[in-house]
Design an enzyme around this catalytic site. Sequence first.
Site, PDB file in Angstrom:
ATOM      1  N   THR A 299       0.844  -1.199   0.000  1.00 53.65           N
ATOM      2  CA  THR A 299       0.000   0.000   0.000  1.00 53.65           C
ATOM      3  C   THR A 299       0.878   1.248   0.000  1.00 53.65           C
ATOM      4  O   THR A 299       1.853   1.328   0.757  1.00 53.65           O
ATOM      5  CB  THR A 299      -0.941   0.023   1.218  1.00 53.65           C
ATOM      6  OG1 THR A 299      -1.851  -1.081   1.125  1.00 53.65           O
ATOM      7  CG2 THR A 299      -1.752   1.318   1.264  1.00 53.65           C
TER       8      THR A 299
ATOM      9  N   PHE B  93       1.131   5.080   0.920  1.00 58.22           N
ATOM     10  CA  PHE B  93       0.553   6.103   1.783  1.00 58.22           C
ATOM     11  C   PHE B  93       1.152   7.455   1.434  1.00 58.22           C
ATOM     12  O   PHE B  93       2.310   7.545   1.016  1.00 58.22           O
ATOM     13  CB  PHE B  93       0.864   5.814   3.255  1.00 58.22           C
ATOM     14  CG  PHE B  93       0.168   4.608   3.823  1.00 58.22           C
ATOM     15  CD1 PHE B  93      -1.017   4.733   4.522  1.00 58.22           C
ATOM     16  CD2 PHE B  93       0.714   3.344   3.656  1.00 58.22           C
ATOM     17  CE1 PHE B  93      -1.653   3.628   5.047  1.00 58.22           C
ATOM     18  CE2 PHE B  93       0.084   2.220   4.175  1.00 58.22           C
ATOM     19  CZ  PHE B  93      -1.105   2.364   4.872  1.00 58.22           C
TER      20      PHE B  93
END
Length: 289
Positions: free
Chosen positions: A177, A179
């Site tokens: 992921t 961020f």
Amino acid sequence: MSEAAAARTIAFQGQPGAYSDLACRRVFPAMTTLPCAVFEDAFAAVREGRAALAMIPIENSVAGRVADIHHLLPASGLFIVGEWFLPIRHQLMAPRGAKLTDIKTVESHVHALGQCRRIIRKLGIKPIVAADTAGSARDVAERGDKSVAAIASKLAAEIYGLDIIAEDVEDETHNTTRFVILAREANLAKQGSGPLVTTFVFRVRNLPAALYKALGGFATNGVNMTKLESYMVDGEFFATQFYADVDGHPDDRGLAFALEELKFFSREFRLVGVYPGHPFRATFSGNGD
């Protein structure tokens, strides 16, 4: 909250133990994490001075972009000051003393369940969609039913006192992921300070082939565009805003020319951030080809 305490606080969306919480602790171990119910609450915490920063997931290598974030982020009025790529390692957890053979159902966020299909199928257990990963861990801990497991982070297992009964159960090892770190002030990275990313949003003028013309300068000036997302504005089909990431600093010769051309064909343009590119970018397939 005092000004000094706020300066040591970073906001995130989710429950304690969420992957966003884990990312905050990895990047800013000296800061206190502030859980927020929704993205807008995390943005508001920074705008209102209750937190110095916010850490927000923007896309995942398996699930794609995070829903709603591309139009919420520009509207937040905050600036991107950094990025972080977090490998996602899902853990199957259950109340203390539970064994794999005890598990009948597993609860988690829909994406986490989708990213762990193999073990769910192998164990023959029923997946149940929950609001988020850490919340499912908390609920499983509170109920104490050894037939019910959760899929969440190691941090969630620690916080809620659950046993990890199967480690790293994600189907894809590349599950990562991205961020972005947000602040009230732009704090633009200095030109020449290393690999940089420039993020901006724009809306093209109502002219034939305006988008093609607006983006042409990036190709002719050799600027690498790593992301281009479009989304409707205020629910109008023909009011489209674009969100883009490009390599480089706005003062770099090629990018400066490309942005000048983009602005000529755009009726709105806003710089969202200029920040250091995370080292994970060097692993992107095709980089430098």
